[in-house]
Design an enzyme around this catalytic site. Structure first.
Site, PDB file in Angstrom:
ATOM      1  N   LYS A  83       0.854  -1.187   0.000  1.00 57.34           N
ATOM      2  CA  LYS A  83       0.000   0.000   0.000  1.00 57.34           C
ATOM      3  C   LYS A  83       0.891   1.240   0.000  1.00 57.34           C
ATOM      4  CE  LYS A  83      -4.356   0.948   2.423  1.00 57.34           C
ATOM      5  NZ  LYS A  83      -5.044   0.762   3.706  1.00 57.34           N
ATOM      6  N   VAL A  84       0.651   2.123  -0.946  1.00 57.98           N
ATOM      7  CA  VAL A  84       1.445   3.358  -1.021  1.00 57.98           C
ATOM      8  C   VAL A  84       0.491   4.549  -1.051  1.00 57.98           C
ATOM      9  CG1 VAL A  84       3.359   2.248  -2.282  1.00 57.98           C
ATOM     10  CG2 VAL A  84       1.529   3.379  -3.578  1.00 57.98           C
TER      11      VAL A  84
END
Ligand code: G3P
Length: 223
Positions: A83-84
């Site tokens: 997840k960014v």
């Protein structure tokens, strides 16, 4: 529509996975802090419980360190989705990781323009935060509708719309009507979807009437 659960609480995840209706898990740094456990240990446990994607968020803000963190997270299990955040560095990291075949969930999306960028960066999932938009007087569901409409114009966009920051059943139902691919739900919201007072009332009446017949379906197995 796929259902993910938005928690790092492995007891909750285990119980909800047992329903057979859980397609994945999302976590974020706040949820990991709430669980109060070692990040990697929790993630490994979650990845063992569910077969579907498990989102694990990077905590660096520059591309190079995000990429290193993302690679470390992706090594944990084959079902990790890194997840960014939706920043320039986050999308550079998304592009790099997705090109290597790693699933990426781009989080903290609050506009349709951001969602277009994430799709161009090869995101597996885009996470628009409906509840937090509603909280500031905007229309979270309107954003879901816009993103679904835009993505549908471009068959080469393979990014799935993951409805995040869900506060209640209406967020789920309305985004399902719009064709959003996934909703990540707090455990209480997911459990709440099962419930309706008329179901409880109807079941109680059926059971009472059945009891009056004195019959048992399981007796059939004895004959
Ligand atoms: O995990 C991202 C998102 O679902 C967070 O939701 O309730 O903190 O706005 P919330």
């Amino acid at each position: 529509m796929k259902f993910f659960v938005d928690t790092a609480d492995t007891k909750e995840i285990r119980e909800l996975a047992a329903t057979g209706l859980l397609d994945g898990v999302t976590t974020n740094p706040s949820l990991v802090a709430k669980a109060g456990r070692d990040f990697f240990e929790v993630l490994e446990e979650i990845c063992d419980i569910v077969e579907g994607p498990v989102s694990a968020e990077v905590t660096a803000t520059d591309h190079e360190t995000m990429l290193k963190e993302g690679k470390a997270l992706a090594k944990l299990a084959g079902n990790i989705a890194v997840k960014v955040p939706l920043t320039v560095d986050g999308l550079k990291t998304c592009k790099a990781l997705s090109s290597e075949g790693t699933m990426v969930n781009v989080t903290l999306c609050f506009s349709a323009g951001q969602a277009i960028l994430a799709a161009k960066a090869g995101a597996t999932f885009i996470s628009p935060f409906v509840g937090r938009l509603d909280d500031v007087g905007a229309d979270g569901l309107q954003l879901i509708s816009e993103i679904v409409e835009i993505y549908n114009q471009y068959p080469n966009f393979t990014t799935e719309v993951l409805v995040a920051s869900v506060r209640g059943p209406l967020h789920v139902i309305e985004s399902a009507k719009m064709g959003a691919h996934v909703a990540t739900l707090p455990p209480a919201v997911l459990r709440g979807l099962f419930n309706h007072p008329l179901t409880d009332k109807g079941l109680a009446a059926f059971l009472k009437d059945w009891e009056g017949t004195g019959q048992s379906i399981l007796d059939r197995l004895k004959s």
